[in-house]
Design a protein around this motif. Structure first.
Motif, PDB file in Angstrom:
ATOM      1  N   VAL A  96       0.852  -1.187   0.000  1.00  0.00           N
ATOM      2  CA  VAL A  96       0.000   0.000   0.000  1.00  0.00           C
ATOM      3  C   VAL A  96       0.888   1.237   0.000  1.00  0.00           C
ATOM      4  CG1 VAL A  96      -2.012  -1.068   1.066  1.00  0.00           C
ATOM      5  CG2 VAL A  96      -0.236  -0.102   2.525  1.00  0.00           C
ATOM      6  N   ALA A 118       3.173   1.891  -6.032  1.00  0.00           N
ATOM      7  CA  ALA A 118       2.212   0.794  -6.087  1.00  0.00           C
ATOM      8  C   ALA A 118       2.369  -0.003  -7.382  1.00  0.00           C
ATOM      9  CB  ALA A 118       0.791   1.338  -5.954  1.00  0.00           C
ATOM     10  N   SER A 128      -1.487  -4.503  -5.073  1.00  0.00           N
ATOM     11  CA  SER A 128      -1.045  -3.179  -4.637  1.00  0.00           C
ATOM     12  C   SER A 128      -2.148  -2.146  -4.771  1.00  0.00           C
ATOM     13  CB  SER A 128       0.167  -2.721  -5.460  1.00  0.00           C
ATOM     14  OG  SER A 128       1.222  -3.664  -5.364  1.00  0.00           O
ATOM     15  N   ILE A 129      -2.092  -1.156  -3.872  1.00  0.00           N
ATOM     16  CA  ILE A 129      -3.083  -0.082  -3.842  1.00  0.00           C
ATOM     17  C   ILE A 129      -2.369   1.230  -3.548  1.00  0.00           C
ATOM     18  CG2 ILE A 129      -5.290   0.687  -2.890  1.00  0.00           C
ATOM     19  CD1 ILE A 129      -5.470  -2.086  -1.490  1.00  0.00           C
ATOM     20  N   ALA A 149      -9.876   2.883   3.722  1.00  0.00           N
ATOM     21  CA  ALA A 149      -8.672   2.146   3.338  1.00  0.00           C
ATOM     22  C   ALA A 149      -8.675   0.754   3.958  1.00  0.00           C
ATOM     23  CB  ALA A 149      -7.424   2.914   3.761  1.00  0.00           C
ATOM     24  N   VAL A 153      -8.568  -2.616   1.709  1.00  0.00           N
ATOM     25  CA  VAL A 153      -7.470  -3.571   1.902  1.00  0.00           C
ATOM     26  C   VAL A 153      -8.002  -4.953   2.250  1.00  0.00           C
ATOM     27  CG1 VAL A 153      -5.606  -4.193   3.504  1.00  0.00           C
ATOM     28  CG2 VAL A 153      -5.638  -1.932   2.436  1.00  0.00           C
TER      29      VAL A 153
END
Length: 258
Positions: A96, A118, A128-129, A149, A153
């Protein structure tokens, strides 16, 4: 007992930025956290990597928490490369990046160090973020961003991401109670109309400040800009394969042999 997910955290605003401190705090409630982030601001670096100078890593202890942290003298992409190659003893389950101070919606994604970090992890096959908040204030309120978030996630860890896809998440500058929800969007067609403010130094040399304004050319209601303007969190799935696949068939009709 199931092993906790290993989460790599990075950013482009620097390791002491409030945005990354908020993200670290949230990720600590989900998994084992390792932080590798720039030792100074790297906004607008895009996917730059360091080739012609040395890189340094230093273990740091910034605030309370169970995370392991390193600052890095390089770019956001450098941070991810070094984390994978030199720091981590196993591949992270997730990377992240953020929470960025300022928007990375629409065309901003190509300039963003946050998103490039990311994407670098995505190139390595790591889900990935990138997270960004539409507030440039160093003392911005990240509570709503932290809440959403965490939910995003948890969904990624549960459901995974398609190969080659990274999520670009932007949060409106609103309190949590005022955010209407989450929208899956496409990237709006928009750009910066840029100008250079030319000045003269005391030594008589010209120098320039980049200025300009953001122009949204897209009136669709399925874009990230529309979602953010209307009180939603925007999620745009982006890819690092830049091939314009739809053009290949047409280009194959061209004659390159004359």
């Amino acid at each position: 007992m199931p092993k906790k997910p290993l989460i790599l955290v990075t950013n482009d605003d620097g390791i002491t930025a409030p945005g990354i401190r908020a993200l670290i705090q949230t990720m600590n409630t989900i998994g084992d956290v390792v932080v590798v982030a720039p030792d100074s601001p790297q906004s607008g670096m895009g996917h730059a990597i360091t080739l012609d100078s040395t890189l340094y890593l230093e273990r740091v202890y910034i605030d309370e928490g169970k995370q392991i942290e390193y600052n890095c003298s390089g770019t956001p992409a450098d941070c991810v490369k070094l984390a994978i190659s030199e720091i981590l003893d196993r591949r992270p389950d997730l990377c992240v990046s953020g929470i960025n101070h300022g928007s990375n919606s629409s065309i901003n994604v190509i300039y963003s160090g946050t998103m490039s970090a990311a994407l670098e992890a995505g190139i390595e096959g790591i889900p990935s973020i990138g997270f960004s908040l539409l507030d440039y204030n160093w003392n911005a309120n990240f509570e709503a961003a932290q809440y959403f978030a965490k939910t995003i996630v948890q969904n990624v860890l549960k459901n995974g991401l398609a190969s080659g896809v990274v999520l670009n998440v932007n949060f409106p500058k609103l309190e949590q109670k005022d955010i209407k929800g989450v929208r899956i969007c496409r990237q709006a067609k928009a750009n910066w109309v840029e100008e250079f403010d030319k000045r003269i130094s005391p030594q008589g040399k010209a120098y320039y400040w980049l200025t300009g304004k953001f122009v949204n050319l897209d009136h669709g209601e399925d874009t990230d800009e529309w979602a953010l303007d209307n009180g939603y969190v925007s999620i745009v799935p982006v890819q690092f394969d830049l091939t314009a696949h739809y053009c290949i068939q047409n280009l194959n009709t061209w004659n390159f042999n004359d």
